[in-house]
Design a protein around this motif. Structure first.
Motif, PDB file in Angstrom:
ATOM      1  N   ARG A  48     -21.121  24.332 -20.877  1.00 42.47           N
ATOM      2  CA  ARG A  48     -19.783  23.810 -20.111  1.00 42.47           C
ATOM      3  C   ARG A  48     -18.480  24.218 -21.028  1.00 42.47           C
ATOM      4  NH1 ARG A  48     -15.471  21.373 -20.923  1.00 42.47           N
ATOM      5  NH2 ARG A  48     -14.238  20.539 -19.087  1.00 42.47           N
ATOM      6  N   ARG A  56     -17.929  28.100 -20.498  1.00 44.80           N
ATOM      7  CA  ARG A  56     -17.748  28.587 -19.051  1.00 44.80           C
ATOM      8  C   ARG A  56     -16.224  27.999 -18.986  1.00 44.80           C
ATOM      9  NH1 ARG A  56     -21.218  26.409 -14.648  1.00 44.80           N
ATOM     10  NH2 ARG A  56     -20.029  27.941 -13.615  1.00 44.80           N
ATOM     11  N   HIS A  57     -15.850  26.949 -19.464  1.00 49.18           N
ATOM     12  CA  HIS A  57     -14.422  26.320 -19.237  1.00 49.18           C
ATOM     13  C   HIS A  57     -13.681  26.374 -20.468  1.00 49.18           C
ATOM     14  CE1 HIS A  57     -16.252  25.065 -15.398  1.00 49.18           C
ATOM     15  NE2 HIS A  57     -16.953  24.488 -15.883  1.00 49.18           N
ATOM     16  N   TRP A  58     -13.674  27.180 -21.321  1.00 54.18           N
ATOM     17  CA  TRP A  58     -12.753  27.169 -22.457  1.00 54.18           C
ATOM     18  C   TRP A  58     -11.413  27.789 -22.009  1.00 54.18           C
ATOM     19  CZ3 TRP A  58     -10.374  31.421 -24.699  1.00 54.18           C
ATOM     20  CH2 TRP A  58     -10.622  32.741 -24.218  1.00 54.18           C
ATOM     21  N   GLN A  59     -11.293  28.561 -21.148  1.00 51.62           N
ATOM     22  CA  GLN A  59      -9.714  29.123 -20.580  1.00 51.62           C
ATOM     23  C   GLN A  59      -9.045  28.089 -20.062  1.00 51.62           C
ATOM     24  OE1 GLN A  59     -10.412  32.775 -18.630  1.00 51.62           O
ATOM     25  NE2 GLN A  59     -10.039  33.826 -20.544  1.00 51.62           N
ATOM     26  N   SER A  60      -9.966  27.227 -18.893  1.00 56.01           N
ATOM     27  CA  SER A  60      -9.311  26.375 -18.070  1.00 56.01           C
ATOM     28  C   SER A  60      -9.065  25.023 -19.160  1.00 56.01           C
ATOM     29  CB  SER A  60     -10.080  25.940 -16.979  1.00 56.01           C
ATOM     30  OG  SER A  60     -11.203  25.246 -17.465  1.00 56.01           O
ATOM     31  N   ASP A  61      -9.752  24.594 -20.084  1.00 53.99           N
ATOM     32  CA  ASP A  61      -9.380  23.681 -21.161  1.00 53.99           C
ATOM     33  C   ASP A  61      -8.137  24.138 -21.866  1.00 53.99           C
ATOM     34  OD1 ASP A  61     -11.760  22.071 -20.272  1.00 53.99           O
ATOM     35  OD2 ASP A  61     -12.778  22.821 -21.868  1.00 53.99           O
ATOM     36  N   ARG A  62      -8.158  25.356 -22.203  1.00 46.22           N
ATOM     37  CA  ARG A  62      -7.137  25.614 -22.977  1.00 46.22           C
ATOM     38  C   ARG A  62      -5.852  25.481 -22.298  1.00 46.22           C
ATOM     39  NH1 ARG A  62      -4.572  30.704 -23.579  1.00 46.22           N
ATOM     40  NH2 ARG A  62      -6.043  31.690 -22.265  1.00 46.22           N
ATOM     41  N   ARG A  63      -6.011  25.898 -21.140  1.00 42.39           N
ATOM     42  CA  ARG A  63      -4.592  25.749 -19.969  1.00 42.39           C
ATOM     43  C   ARG A  63      -4.059  24.565 -19.855  1.00 42.39           C
ATOM     44  NH1 ARG A  63      -7.022  30.197 -16.820  1.00 42.39           N
ATOM     45  NH2 ARG A  63      -7.936  28.582 -15.737  1.00 42.39           N
ATOM     46  N   LYS A  64      -5.147  23.512 -19.635  1.00 43.37           N
ATOM     47  CA  LYS A  64      -5.013  22.035 -19.648  1.00 43.37           C
ATOM     48  C   LYS A  64      -4.252  21.361 -21.090  1.00 43.37           C
ATOM     49  CE  LYS A  64      -8.774  20.564 -16.394  1.00 43.37           C
ATOM     50  NZ  LYS A  64     -10.075  20.017 -16.394  1.00 43.37           N
ATOM     51  N   GLU A  65      -4.823  21.811 -22.163  1.00 42.61           N
ATOM     52  CA  GLU A  65      -4.090  21.443 -23.365  1.00 42.61           C
ATOM     53  C   GLU A  65      -2.654  22.077 -23.221  1.00 42.61           C
ATOM     54  OE1 GLU A  65      -6.808  22.738 -26.369  1.00 42.61           O
ATOM     55  OE2 GLU A  65      -8.250  21.322 -25.809  1.00 42.61           O
TER      56      GLU A  65
END
Length: 118
Positions: A26, A29-38
């Motif tokens: 996870r 796969r989701h490091w970019q979306s997590d970065r955008r959320k942060e």
């Protein structure tokens, strides 16, 4: 090859078994979306800080405007008082000049100088 599979299985077991593997997959796969959320969370905090500062500055400007209005009111009152005093002084001066003009130089006579209707 068997050694590598055993090492991989031990590594996964040490990291928490199947849940650890799911977490790694996870994260990848989701490091970019997590970065955008942060980033979005940080931007919202910055925006909130700006809003609070703007509100504070607007309150200060409003207080200063009220203070300036009060000072202008006081100035207008002082100006009107000064104009009234000036007007009263001019009236007194005119009355004094009129009295000077009407004063008789020869008191108690029928031959009044300056001649007037009094």
């Amino acid at each position: 090859m068997t050694m590598e599979i055993n090492d991989l299985i031990m590594l996964i077991g040490a990291m928490g078994g199947l849940e650890g593997a799911k977490w790694i997959v996870r994260s990848i796969r989701h490091w970019q979306s997590d970065r955008r959320k942060e980033d979005a969370a940080a931007d919202s905090l910055v925006d909130e800080n700006h809003r609070r500062r703007i509100d504070w500055m607007e309150k200060r400007v409003e207080e200063k405007d009220k203070k300036i209005d009060a000072l202008y009111d006081e100035l207008r009152q002082e100006q009107s008082r000064s104009l009234k005093l000036l007007s009263d002084c001019h009236k007194c001066e005119l009355e004094a000049m009129r009295g000077k003009m009407m004063r008789c130089e020869v008191p108690g006579c029928a031959d009044r100088r300056p001649a007037s209707g009094y």
